[in-house]
Design a protein around this motif. Structure first.
Motif, PDB file in Angstrom:
ATOM      1  N   UNK A  31      34.840  45.520   2.541  1.00 30.03           N
ATOM      2  CA  UNK A  31      34.663  44.073   2.402  1.00 30.03           C
ATOM      3  C   UNK A  31      33.327  43.581   2.952  1.00 30.03           C
ATOM      4  N   UNK A  32      32.701  44.357   3.826  1.00 30.14           N
ATOM      5  CA  UNK A  32      31.504  43.862   4.495  1.00 30.14           C
ATOM      6  C   UNK A  32      30.373  43.567   3.518  1.00 30.14           C
ATOM      7  N   UNK A  33      30.179  44.434   2.538  1.00 27.78           N
ATOM      8  CA  UNK A  33      29.058  44.248   1.609  1.00 27.78           C
ATOM      9  C   UNK A  33      29.208  42.971   0.784  1.00 27.78           C
ATOM     10  N   UNK A  62      25.748  47.108  10.695  1.00 21.81           N
ATOM     11  CA  UNK A  62      26.957  47.845  10.316  1.00 21.81           C
ATOM     12  C   UNK A  62      26.590  49.079   9.487  1.00 21.81           C
ATOM     13  N   UNK A  63      25.639  48.911   8.573  1.00 17.55           N
ATOM     14  CA  UNK A  63      25.231  50.028   7.725  1.00 17.55           C
ATOM     15  C   UNK A  63      24.649  51.182   8.509  1.00 17.55           C
ATOM     16  N   UNK A  68      26.198  53.902   6.167  1.00 12.78           N
ATOM     17  CA  UNK A  68      26.547  53.445   4.824  1.00 12.78           C
ATOM     18  C   UNK A  68      25.267  52.976   4.137  1.00 12.78           C
ATOM     19  N   UNK A  69      24.772  53.780   3.207  1.00 12.02           N
ATOM     20  CA  UNK A  69      23.488  53.490   2.560  1.00 12.02           C
ATOM     21  C   UNK A  69      23.534  52.194   1.751  1.00 12.02           C
ATOM     22  N   UNK A  70      24.666  51.879   1.146  1.00 11.26           N
ATOM     23  CA  UNK A  70      24.779  50.636   0.383  1.00 11.26           C
ATOM     24  C   UNK A  70      24.532  49.428   1.278  1.00 11.26           C
ATOM     25  N   UNK A  72      22.925  49.351   4.121  1.00  9.01           N
ATOM     26  CA  UNK A  72      21.537  49.334   4.590  1.00  9.01           C
ATOM     27  C   UNK A  72      20.615  48.766   3.514  1.00  9.01           C
ATOM     28  N   UNK A  73      20.778  49.228   2.292  1.00  6.96           N
ATOM     29  CA  UNK A  73      19.951  48.718   1.193  1.00  6.96           C
ATOM     30  C   UNK A  73      20.120  47.214   1.039  1.00  6.96           C
ATOM     31  N   UNK A  74      21.366  46.771   1.008  1.00  4.11           N
ATOM     32  CA  UNK A  74      21.598  45.340   0.804  1.00  4.11           C
ATOM     33  C   UNK A  74      21.269  44.524   2.050  1.00  4.11           C
ATOM     34  N   UNK A  75      21.307  45.161   3.216  1.00  2.00           N
ATOM     35  CA  UNK A  75      20.837  44.479   4.411  1.00  2.00           C
ATOM     36  C   UNK A  75      19.349  44.189   4.334  1.00  2.00           C
ATOM     37  N   UNK A  76      18.587  45.161   3.883  1.00  2.00           N
ATOM     38  CA  UNK A  76      17.149  44.937   3.706  1.00  2.00           C
ATOM     39  C   UNK A  76      16.894  43.918   2.599  1.00  2.00           C
TER      40      UNK A  76
END
Length: 223
Positions: A31-33, A62-63, A68-70, A72-76
């Motif tokens: 759910x986090x993403x 969290x990533x 969790x690469x997803x 991290x990507x969406x965090x950036x």
């Protein structure tokens, strides 16, 4: 809610802030993403830039903690957008660089389904504008074209519509009214077919208005 009414609808936070608390309580990682990504967009849409950046930072935190690469990507991607709207253009490019380094079109295809936006396309929306603002119009056009091609390959209606509306506003800076109008027409057709009323009622009309304003300024410059 967002597809029908837009990112700034107060109902978005009313639904997702309790959802985020519940996800944390249950450690419901999937759910986090979608929750944090959507809150990031919601908060910068209502000019709460600190909250928007905080959501992006939480995705990264969290990533990185869960590898969790997803996330991290969406965090950036999220922090890149937040920095853009805060006027922190170098920081926006730096965050976007991480997206472009980590993103793999095949491995991360599913993110678009989860968030309604492809990471590379969404990053390109802001990178193109930053490059123009920093004095690189040719690079801005190249990035804009790249993210449009990427969105079309993905074939996700909302992602394509965002690339061709918010992602096309660099053409206002370039005084290219035709580019704005053509993209608005394409978005209207896509959004009508898929019931994306925020695109037909808000985003496409904004670009049409920008195109008309550009044409009016050009006409005045010749008179």
């Amino acid at each position: 809610v967002m597809a029908q009414h837009g990112w700034g609808r107060l109902e978005v936070a009313e639904v997702l802030e309790p959802a985020l608390a519940l996800a944390r309580e249950l450690d419901h990682r999937s759910s986090f993403l979608p929750v944090l990504n959507t809150l990031n967009v919601h908060y910068f849409s209502i000019c709460d830039m600190a909250s928007s950046l905080r959501c992006g930072s939480q995705l990264l935190e969290i990533g990185n903690a869960t590898q969790d690469e997803d996330l991290v990507i969406m965090g950036h991607r999220a922090t890149s957008a937040a920095h853009f709207w805060r006027g922190e253009f170098d920081a926006a490019l730096a965050s976007g660089d991480h997206v472009r380094r980590l993103y793999n079109a095949d491995r991360h295809h599913h993110i678009t389904t989860t968030t309604n936006n492809d990471p590379l396309s969404a990053e390109g929306v802001y990178r193109a504008q930053v490059l123009w603002l920093k004095g690189y119009p040719e690079q801005a056009i190249a990035i804009s074209d790249e993210k449009d091609r990427n969105s079309r390959r993905r074939g996700h209606p909302f992602d394509i519509a965002l690339s061709l509306t918010l992602g096309a506003q660099v053409f206002e800076y370039l005084r290219d009214a035709d580019a704005l109008m053509l993209r608005a027409e394409e978005v209207e057709a896509i959004a009508t077919r898929h019931g994306l009323t925020v695109m037909t009622n808000v985003m496409a009309p904004i670009n049409r208005a920008l195109g008309l304003a550009v044409r009016k300024r050009i006409c005045r410059s010749f008179n």
